[in-house]
Motif scaffolding. Structure first.
Motif, PDB file in Angstrom:
ATOM      1  N   GLY A  66       0.786  -1.380  -0.049  1.00 33.01           N
ATOM      2  CA  GLY A  66       0.002   0.038   0.047  1.00 33.01           C
ATOM      3  C   GLY A  66       0.841   1.350  -0.032  1.00 33.01           C
ATOM      4  O   GLY A  66       0.330   2.442   0.290  1.00 33.01           O
ATOM      5  N   GLU A  67       2.009   1.112  -0.177  1.00 32.00           N
ATOM      6  CA  GLU A  67       2.915   2.452  -0.435  1.00 32.00           C
ATOM      7  C   GLU A  67       3.081   2.898  -1.865  1.00 32.00           C
ATOM      8  O   GLU A  67       3.505   2.018  -2.650  1.00 32.00           O
ATOM      9  N   PHE A  68       3.168   4.111  -2.232  1.00 32.99           N
ATOM     10  CA  PHE A  68       2.948   4.720  -3.573  1.00 32.99           C
ATOM     11  C   PHE A  68       4.380   4.665  -3.931  1.00 32.99           C
ATOM     12  O   PHE A  68       4.528   4.796  -4.975  1.00 32.99           O
ATOM     13  N   SER A  69       5.388   4.582  -3.136  1.00 34.53           N
ATOM     14  CA  SER A  69       6.825   4.652  -3.822  1.00 34.53           C
ATOM     15  C   SER A  69       7.688   4.052  -2.775  1.00 34.53           C
ATOM     16  O   SER A  69       7.273   3.628  -1.505  1.00 34.53           O
ATOM     17  N   TYR A  85     -11.232   7.397  -8.195  1.00 34.61           N
ATOM     18  CA  TYR A  85     -10.538   7.255  -6.987  1.00 34.61           C
ATOM     19  C   TYR A  85     -10.667   8.283  -6.036  1.00 34.61           C
ATOM     20  O   TYR A  85     -11.172   9.345  -6.288  1.00 34.61           O
ATOM     21  N   THR A  86     -10.098   8.101  -4.758  1.00 34.59           N
ATOM     22  CA  THR A  86     -10.131   9.285  -3.714  1.00 34.59           C
ATOM     23  C   THR A  86      -8.971  10.302  -4.416  1.00 34.59           C
ATOM     24  O   THR A  86      -8.166  10.015  -5.058  1.00 34.59           O
ATOM     25  N   ARG A  87      -9.080  11.561  -3.677  1.00 33.57           N
ATOM     26  CA  ARG A  87      -8.165  12.590  -4.373  1.00 33.57           C
ATOM     27  C   ARG A  87      -6.859  12.485  -4.368  1.00 33.57           C
ATOM     28  O   ARG A  87      -5.940  12.564  -5.309  1.00 33.57           O
ATOM     29  N   ARG A  88      -6.106  11.551  -3.188  1.00 36.46           N
ATOM     30  CA  ARG A  88      -4.754  11.808  -3.113  1.00 36.46           C
ATOM     31  C   ARG A  88      -4.488  10.508  -4.126  1.00 36.46           C
ATOM     32  O   ARG A  88      -3.424  10.535  -4.741  1.00 36.46           O
ATOM     33  N   SER A 113       1.760  -1.426  -4.814  1.00 35.56           N
ATOM     34  CA  SER A 113       1.044  -0.001  -4.151  1.00 35.56           C
ATOM     35  C   SER A 113      -0.471  -0.363  -4.764  1.00 35.56           C
ATOM     36  O   SER A 113      -1.242   0.463  -3.939  1.00 35.56           O
ATOM     37  N   GLY A 114      -0.860  -0.848  -5.885  1.00 36.48           N
ATOM     38  CA  GLY A 114      -2.243  -1.157  -6.141  1.00 36.48           C
ATOM     39  C   GLY A 114      -2.519   0.097  -6.943  1.00 36.48           C
ATOM     40  O   GLY A 114      -3.684   0.199  -7.435  1.00 36.48           O
ATOM     41  N   ILE A 115      -1.431   0.761  -7.391  1.00 32.11           N
ATOM     42  CA  ILE A 115      -1.646   2.113  -8.529  1.00 32.11           C
ATOM     43  C   ILE A 115      -0.984   1.423  -9.881  1.00 32.11           C
ATOM     44  O   ILE A 115       0.342   1.091  -9.588  1.00 32.11           O
ATOM     45  N   ILE A 116      -1.560   1.522 -10.905  1.00 31.92           N
ATOM     46  CA  ILE A 116      -0.920   0.932 -12.309  1.00 31.92           C
ATOM     47  C   ILE A 116       0.241   1.966 -12.717  1.00 31.92           C
ATOM     48  O   ILE A 116       0.109   3.212 -12.340  1.00 31.92           O
ATOM     49  N   CYS A 117       1.129   1.479 -13.178  1.00 31.08           N
ATOM     50  CA  CYS A 117       2.570   2.367 -13.432  1.00 31.08           C
ATOM     51  C   CYS A 117       2.241   2.833 -14.797  1.00 31.08           C
ATOM     52  O   CYS A 117       1.721   2.402 -15.800  1.00 31.08           O
ATOM     53  N   ARG A 118       3.415   3.767 -14.901  1.00 32.27           N
ATOM     54  CA  ARG A 118       3.410   4.479 -16.256  1.00 32.27           C
ATOM     55  C   ARG A 118       3.935   3.584 -17.567  1.00 32.27           C
ATOM     56  O   ARG A 118       3.547   3.909 -18.522  1.00 32.27           O
ATOM     57  N   HIS A 119       4.374   2.617 -17.178  1.00 32.66           N
ATOM     58  CA  HIS A 119       4.999   1.566 -18.321  1.00 32.66           C
ATOM     59  C   HIS A 119       3.749   0.638 -18.979  1.00 32.66           C
ATOM     60  O   HIS A 119       3.782   0.716 -20.147  1.00 32.66           O
ATOM     61  N   ILE A 120       2.980   0.382 -17.909  1.00 34.23           N
ATOM     62  CA  ILE A 120       1.738  -0.272 -18.316  1.00 34.23           C
ATOM     63  C   ILE A 120       0.830   0.635 -19.030  1.00 34.23           C
ATOM     64  O   ILE A 120       0.204   0.431 -20.235  1.00 34.23           O
ATOM     65  N   PHE A 131      -6.164   9.633  -6.919  1.00 33.48           N
ATOM     66  CA  PHE A 131      -6.036  10.103  -8.306  1.00 33.48           C
ATOM     67  C   PHE A 131      -4.679  10.770  -8.657  1.00 33.48           C
ATOM     68  O   PHE A 131      -4.080  10.711  -9.737  1.00 33.48           O
ATOM     69  N   MET A 132      -4.299  11.588  -7.647  1.00 33.38           N
ATOM     70  CA  MET A 132      -3.103  12.566  -7.930  1.00 33.38           C
ATOM     71  C   MET A 132      -1.827  11.498  -8.273  1.00 33.38           C
ATOM     72  O   MET A 132      -1.108  11.832  -9.214  1.00 33.38           O
ATOM     73  N   LYS A 133      -1.591  10.443  -7.618  1.00 35.23           N
ATOM     74  CA  LYS A 133      -0.635   9.609  -7.884  1.00 35.23           C
ATOM     75  C   LYS A 133      -0.810   8.876  -9.151  1.00 35.23           C
ATOM     76  O   LYS A 133      -0.064   8.783 -10.044  1.00 35.23           O
ATOM     77  N   PHE A 134      -2.047   8.363  -9.665  1.00 39.20           N
ATOM     78  CA  PHE A 134      -2.426   7.928 -10.812  1.00 39.20           C
ATOM     79  C   PHE A 134      -2.276   9.177 -12.059  1.00 39.20           C
ATOM     80  O   PHE A 134      -1.736   8.570 -13.209  1.00 39.20           O
ATOM     81  N   GLN A 135      -2.715  10.148 -11.994  1.00 42.33           N
ATOM     82  CA  GLN A 135      -2.506  11.298 -12.812  1.00 42.33           C
ATOM     83  C   GLN A 135      -0.954  11.323 -13.162  1.00 42.33           C
ATOM     84  O   GLN A 135      -0.520  11.773 -14.142  1.00 42.33           O
ATOM     85  N   GLU A 136      -0.272  11.450 -11.919  1.00 42.53           N
ATOM     86  CA  GLU A 136       1.294  11.722 -12.293  1.00 42.53           C
ATOM     87  C   GLU A 136       1.872  10.521 -13.250  1.00 42.53           C
ATOM     88  O   GLU A 136       2.683  10.684 -13.980  1.00 42.53           O
ATOM     89  N   GLU A 137       1.461   9.210 -12.813  1.00 39.21           N
ATOM     90  CA  GLU A 137       1.735   7.960 -13.767  1.00 39.21           C
ATOM     91  C   GLU A 137       1.247   8.131 -15.139  1.00 39.21           C
ATOM     92  O   GLU A 137       1.996   8.203 -16.161  1.00 39.21           O
ATOM     93  N   LEU A 138      -0.115   8.832 -15.350  1.00 38.82           N
ATOM     94  CA  LEU A 138      -0.489   8.867 -16.760  1.00 38.82           C
ATOM     95  C   LEU A 138       0.216  10.082 -17.473  1.00 38.82           C
ATOM     96  O   LEU A 138       0.776   9.658 -18.648  1.00 38.82           O
ATOM     97  N   VAL A 139       0.253  11.245 -16.888  1.00 38.80           N
ATOM     98  CA  VAL A 139       1.035  12.372 -17.414  1.00 38.80           C
ATOM     99  C   VAL A 139       2.564  11.733 -18.139  1.00 38.80           C
ATOM    100  O   VAL A 139       3.125  12.216 -18.842  1.00 38.80           O
TER     101      VAL A 139
END
Length: 548
Positions: free
Chosen positions: A228-231, A298-301, A363-370, A303-311
């Motif tokens: 559950g850790e984002f990094s 997603y919750t706000r926080r 982390s349960g958040i999809i990465c920029r590579h995928i 989503f911000m992590k997902f958005q970072e990966e998407l960008v």
């Protein structure tokens, strides 16, 4: 723990036990247990309230068992089970007061905690590198991945190698880089060897013991399991639910008050995060339907992590290197950084992808590579298997709360915890409706102010009594610890005074909780005022732009 420490605590154990009895009388879903103690003054104590047990049903996939307060630096030998909620905030799963330490302590504690959590084992658990804890986890939680707390090891390394830290100021930074930065096992092995040689510590026993245990704490070995850790450098495991509330000067008599303050503070922070998620529309940085989908899920926080990966996919290209029927393999790398390329396998039939960075597993958040491969394959929305419910706005919906309530007698379902959760959910719905127009907003504000007056009046009249049920659903190993003595019909003056004292303390407790609820209501009012101001500014700006 030595006997002197037990003597220092005096009768503090009774103070905690009396509190637990009152809480269980108020809410049968409150669980506590005492280990091997005849007079209930020196036995180890575990407890978990109804909110702890409900939260575990939603967020019990990863757990931290924090025993930092067990050291002699602290006056209260206190331990806690915690996790992460859908906002990435600490959430409590139970507490323990460790008054003595027999060999079987941690086995008893983990068994008792697991029983309170309905026997559901977590995916992963993080603890200090203690031999007895390690034995207990292996015996009680055989299906759970056990990790040693990295930040605890960093602290202990600083103590064990104090002389090296003093003579070589750069060692700490280099040591943490060696642990955190390697992306492959080979990179870590090379970096570790280089560090030992550079600082001439090849024969250091502590570092050798930590190297031998590397598969239980070095991140590169743990990335295939959910924590559950984002990094890698996320400090979630380095902070405690009780930071700022329990410290070296906290006594056992102060513990319950500080415990309740920590609960109220984190409840308020979660409420604020829920409100922000519901009412603050995130700024979208791409025209991608996937980004819009994630913003609504997603919750706000998160989503911000997902958005970072998407960008970041805009700077990462996916190059096909193998095509074997339904499975295609890609190299994904940032421009000019081919040496850091990741390998992604994509199954177009099952819409499944796996990346060598293993960020989703960890982390349960999809990465920029995928996501870069999805972009290349024109996958426009997130496949359902890549949306973990525990990170969504609806993480706390489902049967868990209903199941917990169904285990209680009807008269007890409106206990403190249930009332708190019901009020909070209704308040959020009320805010959503109230913010839709200026007219509805003004009506809502008047209604809230009137409600605040009524709550204050009710509080002053002392009308919020507690439930009197003594139904036991958890209890201690000796039933007397949960039930307590019955009050006789004919009471002496001393007994009456004692009863008055207990009722006064109970009333003070209720008043404190009312203040917390009042503060939450006022926070909602302040947020609505801010929204009104922002809306007024937007209207004014729109008018000015029309005139121009």
């Amino acid at each position: 723990m030595n006997a002197s420490r037990q003597r220092t605590l005096g009768g503090g154990g009774h103070h905690v036990l009396d509190y637990l009895k009152r809480m269980q009388a108020e809410n049968p879903a409150f669980f506590y247990a005492v280990q091997n103690d005849n007079d209930h003054s020196g036995g180890n104590i575990f407890w978990a309230d109804a909110t702890c047990r409900t939260n575990y049903s939603y967020f019990g996939d990863t757990v931290t068992f924090d025993t930092r307060y067990r050291t002699n630096r602290y006056r209260v030998p206190f331990a806690s089970f915690t996790g992460l909620n859908h906002h990435g905030q600490p959430v409590l799963f139970g507490c323990a007061l460790i008054l003595n330490e027999p060999e079987t302590l941690f086995i008893w504690l983990f068994q008792t905690w697991l029983h309170a959590m309905s026997g559901c084992q977590p995916v992963s658990i993080t603890t200090d590198p203690d031999r007895l804890i390690q034995i207990a986890v292996a015996q009680v939680l055989p299906e759970t991945r056990h990790r040693f707390c990295k930040w605890g090891i960093f602290r202990e390394t600083q103590e064990k190698l104090a002389q090296i830290y003093q003579s070589h100021p750069t060692f700490e930074t280099e040591f943490q880089k060696c642990i955190n930065e390697p992306e492959t096992i080979d990179e870590f092995e090379s970096s570790w060897q280089s560090l030992l040689e550079r600082y001439y510590v090849m024969d250091n026993e502590w570092l050798q013991s930590m190297y031998n245990a590397r598969q239980q704490w070095v991140p590169v070995y743990m990335r295939d399991t959910f924590f559950g850790e984002f990094s890698i450098t996320d400090r979630s495991g380095g902070h405690s639910f009780f930071d700022g509330y329990v410290n070296a000067s906290t006594t056992i008599q102060m513990l319950i008050k500080q415990y309740e303050k920590a609960l109220a503070s984190w409840h308020e922070k979660e409420f604020k995060a829920d409100y922000d998620t519901t009412n603050c529309t995130p700024f979208l940085k791409t025209p991608s339907p996937m980004e819009k989908q994630a913003a609504n899920l997603y919750t706000r926080r998160v989503f911000m992590k997902f958005q970072e990966e998407l960008v970041e996919t805009l700077a990462n290209s996916a190059t096909k290197i193998d095509d074997a029927g339904a499975v295609t393999t890609y190299h994904v790398a940032k421009f000019g950084e081919d040496h850091k390329a990741r390998t992604v396998s994509f199954n177009s039939i099952e819409m499944k992808a796996s990346c060598s960075c293993q960020m989703f597993e960890y982390s349960g958040i999809i990465c920029r590579h995928i996501l870069a491969v999805f972009r290349a394959k024109n996958v426009l929305t997130l496949p359902s298997q890549y949306i973990l419910k525990r990170w969504t706005r609806n993480a706390k919906t489902g049967p868990a709360a209903d199941e917990l309530a169904s285990d209680m007698p009807n008269s007890d379902r409106e206990s403190l915890t249930v009332r708190y959760n019901n009020l909070r959910q209704e308040a959020i719905k009320y805010v959503e409706e109230g913010a839709k127009s200026i007219h509805v907003y003004n009506v809502a504000m008047d209604a809230l102010r009137e409600a605040a007056k009524k709550v204050t009046a009710a509080k002053n009249q002392g009308s919020g009594g507690t439930d009197s049920s003594t139904f036991i659903n958890g209890g201690s190993q000796d039933s007397r610890a949960a039930e307590g003595p019955q009050t006789p019909i004919h009471q002496s003056v001393d007994e009456k005074e004692k009863k008055i004292h207990e009722m006064t303390a109970e009333l003070e407790n209720i008043n404190q909780r009312c203040e917390v609820y009042r503060a939450n209501l006022l926070a909602v009012l302040r947020d609505m005022e801010e929204q009104k101001l922002k809306l007024s500014v937007k209207v004014q700006n729109a008018r000015l732009s029309l005139k121009e």
